[in-house]
Design an enzyme around this catalytic site. Structure first.
Site, PDB file in Angstrom:
ATOM      1  CB  ALA A 144      82.335 -54.577  55.057  1.00  0.00           C
ATOM      2  CB  CYS A 145      80.940 -56.159  59.122  1.00  0.00           C
ATOM      3  SG  CYS A 145      82.392 -55.323  59.789  1.00  0.00           S
ATOM      4  CG  ASN A 146      76.590 -57.075  55.237  1.00  0.00           C
ATOM      5  OD1 ASN A 146      77.495 -56.186  55.135  1.00  0.00           O
ATOM      6  ND2 ASN A 146      75.680 -57.496  54.365  1.00  0.00           N
TER       7      ASN A 146
END
Length: 355
Positions: A144-146
């Site tokens: 996901a976001c990282n």
């Protein structure tokens, strides 16, 4: 890499950045009048919550209104992913590939958490864009976001192991594919008002100072007691994200150790960091970091700009911020910066940059 340069003077360097987006852009105010009012009409202060997210416009591969008019199954969503990852991701790749000799690219690392196909998208893109058949490939999924920062970590390892080669890095995400009619609650309202689609690419190489932004250090922090604060799980018609309102507070409490590690190992202080490429996971995260480190409006300009004009594009977002920062803020040679991203785990990852 200049053969006359000592290897001690070389660092992993961004040699160019490029981004691309689905062709259809949607104003948030229009989505509020259609999808928002139909889906979340029973939520109090609906309009205020959407305004608080601060997103004004988003590029989306799947029109949210379409999922209200008919059933869009998981198979159709993945078919859209396979098509769009090659089209949008391909435009992003070409933005950096035209600047380099493709035969010098020894490794390709790609991050994406919004679709699953095999062969993985990195191979399809490598084929489509005539990359060497000996290419080493790494696909970073489900982070996901990282995920984009984890892809950077892999790229750094590749450059340290093979400093004479280039590394191609790409992050391509289509969060719009996972909008579904489901229970009406504030958490899902925020998720569906925040996330969007994009692709970002860069080519990296080992270079001396002055060629481009250099990565001097990288570090991660995992908050194992907070694994349920941010999740991304498969359900019948796509993926479902959960995002706890406690996340900004946890970041506020623990981010000092991340920043402190990066600065201390370089003999710097937080005050030496002039440029902040922050993944805008949500407006509260940006506000917390801005207040914590006394960041000026100009230091947060690129982060707010990307959030407002493109939304949270998951793993690609921090590269969109960095690309905009370089183009608009024009960091001067020798100035320091950081890249920061936050994702499920709860995971915080950061890189120290020298421009």
């Amino acid at each position: 890499m200049n053969n006359n340069t000592s290897t001690r003077d070389l660092h992993p360097t961004f040699l160019g950045l490029s981004s691309a987006f689905p062709k259809n852009a949607y104003l948030q105010k229009d989505l509020y009048e259609t999808f928002g009012k139909q889906m979340y009409a029973d939520i109090a202060a609906l309009e205020r919550i959407i305004r608080r997210v601060r997103v004004k416009r988003r590029h989306l591969a799947l029109d949210p209104n379409e999922v209200l008019s008919r059933k869009v199954g998981l198979g159709e969503r993945m078919a859209i992913f396979e098509r769009e990852v090659q089209e949008v991701g391909g435009r992003s790749l070409e933005g950096v590939l035209h600047k380099v000799d493709r035969e010098t690219i020894g490794s390709f690392v790609m991050a994406s958490s919004t679709g699953y196909i095999a062969p993985t998208p990195d191979l399809l893109l490598a084929r489509n864009h005539h990359l060497p058949s000996r290419l080493r490939r790494t696909f970073v999924g489900n982070m996901a976001c990282n995920g984009g920062m984890n892809a950077l970590n892999v790229a750094l390892d590749s450059l340290m192991a093979r400093p004479n080669e280039r590394v191609l890095l790409n992050c391509t995400e289509f969060s719009s594919l996972h909008v579904r009619p489901e229970e009406s609650n504030r958490e899902q309202l925020v998720v569906h008002a925040l996330f969007a689609d994009a692709s970002a690419s860069t080519v990296m190489g080992m270079e001396p100072p002055g060629v481009g932004p250099q990565v001097l250090d990288f570090t991660s922090t995992h908050l194992y007691d907070a694994v349920d604060m941010m999740t991304w799980r498969l359900v019948d018609e796509g993926f479902r994200m959960t995002l706890s309102p406690e996340v900004p507070g946890l970041i506020d409490k623990h981010v000092d150790s991340l920043i402190g590690t990066l600065t201390a190992r370089a003999g710097l202080s937080t005050g030496d960091i002039k440029h902040w490429a922050i993944h805008p996971g949500g407006p509260k995260i940006v506000e917390v970091l801005g207040q914590k480190y006394g960041l000026s409006d100009s230091q947060l300009r690129s982060t707010w700009h990307i959030l407002e004009e493109y939304g949270n594009c998951a793993s690609a977002t921090v590269y969109l911020v960095l690309e905009d920062m370089i183009a608009q803020d024009k960091p001067q040679p020798g100035e320091y910066g950081v890249m920061l991203a936050f994702g499920p785990g709860l995971t915080m990852e950061g890189a120290l940059l020298r421009f």
